[in-house]
Motif scaffolding. Structure first.
Motif, PDB file in Angstrom:
ATOM      1  N   THR A   1       0.795  -1.308  -0.030  1.00  0.00           N
ATOM      2  CA  THR A   1      -0.211   0.046   0.121  1.00  0.00           C
ATOM      3  C   THR A   1       0.684   1.213  -0.081  1.00  0.00           C
ATOM      4  OG1 THR A   1      -1.542  -1.355   1.484  1.00  0.00           O
ATOM      5  CG2 THR A   1      -1.922   1.058   1.311  1.00  0.00           C
ATOM      6  N   THR A   2       1.712   1.185   0.912  1.00  0.00           N
ATOM      7  CA  THR A   2       2.900   2.267   0.873  1.00  0.00           C
ATOM      8  C   THR A   2       3.696   2.714  -0.458  1.00  0.00           C
ATOM      9  OG1 THR A   2       3.138   1.704   3.161  1.00  0.00           O
ATOM     10  CG2 THR A   2       4.830   3.317   2.378  1.00  0.00           C
ATOM     11  N   ILE A   3       4.083   1.715  -1.236  1.00  0.00           N
ATOM     12  CA  ILE A   3       4.743   1.691  -2.372  1.00  0.00           C
ATOM     13  C   ILE A   3       3.758   2.280  -3.444  1.00  0.00           C
ATOM     14  CG2 ILE A   3       5.826   0.248  -4.122  1.00  0.00           C
ATOM     15  CD1 ILE A   3       7.070  -1.612  -2.049  1.00  0.00           C
ATOM     16  N   ALA A   4       2.399   1.643  -3.526  1.00  0.00           N
ATOM     17  CA  ALA A   4       1.378   2.066  -4.221  1.00  0.00           C
ATOM     18  C   ALA A   4       1.123   3.552  -4.038  1.00  0.00           C
ATOM     19  CB  ALA A   4       0.231   1.472  -4.529  1.00  0.00           C
ATOM     20  N   HIS A   5       1.014   4.135  -2.970  1.00  0.00           N
ATOM     21  CA  HIS A   5       0.826   5.564  -2.857  1.00  0.00           C
ATOM     22  C   HIS A   5       1.891   6.420  -3.303  1.00  0.00           C
ATOM     23  CE1 HIS A   5      -2.402   4.720   0.594  1.00  0.00           C
ATOM     24  NE2 HIS A   5      -2.881   4.924  -0.562  1.00  0.00           N
ATOM     25  N   GLU A   6       3.463   5.906  -3.010  1.00  0.00           N
ATOM     26  CA  GLU A   6       4.433   6.799  -3.437  1.00  0.00           C
ATOM     27  C   GLU A   6       4.422   6.849  -4.873  1.00  0.00           C
ATOM     28  OE1 GLU A   6       7.217   7.969  -1.545  1.00  0.00           O
ATOM     29  OE2 GLU A   6       6.070   7.736   0.285  1.00  0.00           O
ATOM     30  N   LEU A   7       4.296   5.757  -5.634  1.00  0.00           N
ATOM     31  CA  LEU A   7       4.197   5.810  -6.747  1.00  0.00           C
ATOM     32  C   LEU A   7       3.041   6.585  -7.515  1.00  0.00           C
ATOM     33  CD1 LEU A   7       4.700   2.043  -8.013  1.00  0.00           C
ATOM     34  CD2 LEU A   7       5.973   3.734  -8.798  1.00  0.00           C
ATOM     35  N   LEU A   8       2.017   6.620  -7.081  1.00  0.00           N
ATOM     36  CA  LEU A   8       0.597   7.513  -7.306  1.00  0.00           C
ATOM     37  C   LEU A   8       1.204   8.928  -7.229  1.00  0.00           C
ATOM     38  CD1 LEU A   8      -2.157   5.261  -6.176  1.00  0.00           C
ATOM     39  CD2 LEU A   8      -1.922   6.121  -8.272  1.00  0.00           C
ATOM     40  N   ALA A   9       1.923   9.348  -5.907  1.00  0.00           N
ATOM     41  CA  ALA A   9       2.335  10.564  -5.754  1.00  0.00           C
ATOM     42  C   ALA A   9       3.521  11.203  -6.671  1.00  0.00           C
ATOM     43  CB  ALA A   9       2.709  10.768  -4.484  1.00  0.00           C
ATOM     44  N   SER A  10       4.183  10.232  -7.406  1.00  0.00           N
ATOM     45  CA  SER A  10       5.272  10.486  -8.235  1.00  0.00           C
ATOM     46  C   SER A  10       5.009  10.428  -9.557  1.00  0.00           C
ATOM     47  CB  SER A  10       6.610   9.858  -7.603  1.00  0.00           C
ATOM     48  OG  SER A  10       6.583   8.423  -7.777  1.00  0.00           O
ATOM     49  N   ARG A  11       4.179   9.580  -9.890  1.00  0.00           N
ATOM     50  CA  ARG A  11       3.784   9.370 -11.473  1.00  0.00           C
ATOM     51  C   ARG A  11       2.620   9.652 -11.890  1.00  0.00           C
ATOM     52  NH1 ARG A  11       7.791   4.871 -14.080  1.00  0.00           N
ATOM     53  NH2 ARG A  11       6.122   5.397 -15.650  1.00  0.00           N
ATOM     54  N   LYS A  12       2.610  10.566 -13.054  1.00  0.00           N
ATOM     55  CA  LYS A  12       1.319  10.844 -13.505  1.00  0.00           C
ATOM     56  C   LYS A  12       0.668   9.986 -14.434  1.00  0.00           C
ATOM     57  CE  LYS A  12       1.031  16.022 -13.352  1.00  0.00           C
ATOM     58  NZ  LYS A  12       2.434  16.064 -12.663  1.00  0.00           N
ATOM     59  N   ASP A  13       1.534   8.920 -14.820  1.00  0.00           N
ATOM     60  CA  ASP A  13       0.913   7.763 -15.710  1.00  0.00           C
ATOM     61  C   ASP A  13       0.588   6.783 -14.894  1.00  0.00           C
ATOM     62  OD1 ASP A  13       3.538   6.774 -14.918  1.00  0.00           O
ATOM     63  OD2 ASP A  13       3.998   6.174 -16.802  1.00  0.00           O
ATOM     64  N   VAL A  14       0.319   6.932 -13.800  1.00  0.00           N
ATOM     65  CA  VAL A  14      -0.227   5.671 -13.054  1.00  0.00           C
ATOM     66  C   VAL A  14      -1.392   6.154 -12.214  1.00  0.00           C
ATOM     67  CG1 VAL A  14       0.098   4.114 -10.940  1.00  0.00           C
ATOM     68  CG2 VAL A  14       2.116   4.840 -12.580  1.00  0.00           C
ATOM     69  N   GLY A  15      -2.364   5.490 -12.159  1.00  0.00           N
ATOM     70  CA  GLY A  15      -3.857   5.513 -11.245  1.00  0.00           C
ATOM     71  C   GLY A  15      -4.083   4.591 -10.503  1.00  0.00           C
ATOM     72  N   TYR A  16      -4.922   4.551  -9.522  1.00  0.00           N
ATOM     73  CA  TYR A  16      -5.318   3.393  -8.508  1.00  0.00           C
ATOM     74  C   TYR A  16      -6.805   3.040  -8.911  1.00  0.00           C
ATOM     75  CZ  TYR A  16      -5.414   1.243  -3.973  1.00  0.00           C
ATOM     76  OH  TYR A  16      -5.396   0.267  -3.154  1.00  0.00           O
ATOM     77  N   SER A  17      -6.745   1.662  -8.690  1.00  0.00           N
ATOM     78  CA  SER A  17      -8.113   1.174  -8.772  1.00  0.00           C
ATOM     79  C   SER A  17      -8.512   0.984  -7.301  1.00  0.00           C
ATOM     80  CB  SER A  17      -7.982  -0.136  -9.734  1.00  0.00           C
ATOM     81  OG  SER A  17      -9.168  -0.970  -9.248  1.00  0.00           O
ATOM     82  N   VAL A  18      -9.623   1.669  -7.006  1.00  0.00           N
ATOM     83  CA  VAL A  18     -10.060   1.537  -5.670  1.00  0.00           C
ATOM     84  C   VAL A  18     -10.944   0.167  -5.501  1.00  0.00           C
ATOM     85  CG1 VAL A  18     -11.341   2.712  -4.024  1.00  0.00           C
ATOM     86  CG2 VAL A  18     -10.045   3.990  -5.612  1.00  0.00           C
ATOM     87  N   SER A  19     -10.457  -0.485  -4.641  1.00  0.00           N
ATOM     88  CA  SER A  19     -11.292  -2.063  -4.367  1.00  0.00           C
ATOM     89  C   SER A  19     -12.486  -1.846  -3.446  1.00  0.00           C
ATOM     90  CB  SER A  19     -10.253  -2.998  -3.857  1.00  0.00           C
ATOM     91  OG  SER A  19      -9.242  -3.626  -4.868  1.00  0.00           O
ATOM     92  N   CYS A  20     -13.218  -2.875  -3.510  1.00  0.00           N
ATOM     93  CA  CYS A  20     -14.346  -3.133  -2.559  1.00  0.00           C
ATOM     94  C   CYS A  20     -14.042  -4.071  -1.603  1.00  0.00           C
ATOM     95  CB  CYS A  20     -15.726  -3.658  -3.219  1.00  0.00           C
ATOM     96  SG  CYS A  20     -16.296  -2.240  -4.583  1.00  0.00           S
ATOM     97  N   THR A  21     -14.416  -3.661  -0.319  1.00  0.00           N
ATOM     98  CA  THR A  21     -14.105  -4.905   0.865  1.00  0.00           C
ATOM     99  C   THR A  21     -15.480  -4.748   1.912  1.00  0.00           C
ATOM    100  OG1 THR A  21     -12.519  -5.312   2.578  1.00  0.00           O
ATOM    101  CG2 THR A  21     -12.840  -3.140   1.874  1.00  0.00           C
ATOM    102  N   THR A  22     -15.555  -5.761   2.548  1.00  0.00           N
ATOM    103  CA  THR A  22     -16.537  -5.922   3.563  1.00  0.00           C
ATOM    104  C   THR A  22     -15.777  -5.658   5.011  1.00  0.00           C
ATOM    105  OG1 THR A  22     -16.363  -8.153   3.662  1.00  0.00           O
ATOM    106  CG2 THR A  22     -17.977  -7.359   2.169  1.00  0.00           C
TER     107      THR A  22
END
Ligand code: ADP
Ligand code: 5GP
Length: 216
Positions: A16-37
């Motif tokens: 999760t931490t790595i994904a957040h850092e990437l999203l902050a540093s790269r404009k060509d990456v977006g996040y798929s928000v998952s569903c959870t219970t």
């Protein structure tokens, strides 16, 4: 062409931490928000970290075939919405996802050009202390996560790339290199010593399960 990028790891591995850092540093990456219970953790936001659903609502959406993959993880339902993945890809960005190994198997069939990356903690001690420091799980939930960690580690051969998350900056740079097609040195098949590392991790995690179970 933008592609899906899957990050998997034992809980506490740092995906999760790595994904957040990437999203902050790269404009060509977006996040798929998952569903959870699972219930939200303090600080988590609806629609940003997850879509938090009741089990009934989750099953309804599952029945309507809205999920590209779904799985029960640590006793809760999780799923990737097809619409989320398509939305990010259609915007011309790679889509980063933090999903478990069961979900990865299903997802890679639906999206065969996905890049599959497994994140390893540098040691079982680091994994345990990071999870404890995160402070989001009670002992029962920690034990469940350690058990799942063993299952996740056994599935490492499913992944094309493996990164050891020792220093966060280096791990983020490694994922970035893989996205840019410069990550050959992280290919699992080029790093046969990983098998020994995984074996050591498994031993350490089993020791932790025994210790935590004795504390209950
Ligand atoms: P996961 O999403 O894989 O369960 P997290 O990203 O939540 O893991 O990371 C678990 C904890 O470890 C978090 O508190 C995070 O800040 C910390 N962490 C992640 N990567 C590192 C690192 N390289 N060094 C030290 N702490 C880290
Ligand atoms: P957490 O509850 O700590 O956010 O996530 C727990 C586990 O669920 C992690 O292994 C994470 O990768 C996995 N997970 C999160 N979202 C999804 C998803 O949409 N699908 C699947 N299969 N697993 C997910």
């Amino acid at each position: 062409m933008p592609v899906p990028i899957i990050l998997s790891s034992p809980s506490g591995g740092g995906k999760t931490t790595i994904a957040h850092e990437l999203l902050a540093s790269r404009k060509d990456v977006g996040y798929s928000v998952s569903c959870t219970t699972r219930p939200p953790r303090p600080g988590e936001t609806e629609g940003k970290d997850y879509y938090f659903l009741t089990e009934e609502k989750f099953k309804q959406r599952h029945g309507a075939r809205e999920f590209a993959e779904s799985a029960t993880v640590h006793g809760h339902l999780y799923g990737t919405l097809r619409a989320e993945v398509e939305r990010v890809l259609a915007s011309g960005r790679n889509v980063i996802m933090d999903i478990d190994v069961q979900g990865t198997r299903q997802f890679a069939k639906a999206f065969p050009d996905s890049i599959l990356i497994f994140i390893l903690p540098p040691s079982s001690e680091a994994l345990i202390s990071r999870l404890e420091a995160r402070g989001t799980e009670d002992v029962e939930a920690l034990i469940r996560r350690f058990r799942s960690a063993e299952v996740e580690l056994k599935a490492i051969d499913l992944y094309q790339y493996v990164i050891v998350n020792d220093k966060l900056d280096s791990a983020v740079a490694a994922v970035s290199d893989i996205i840019d097609g410069k990550g050959q040195r992280f290919e699992r098949s080029r790093n046969p010593e990983l098998a020994g590392r995984v074996k050591e991790l498994m031993k350490g995690i089993q020791r932790a399960i025994d210790q935590y179970s004795a504390r209950k």
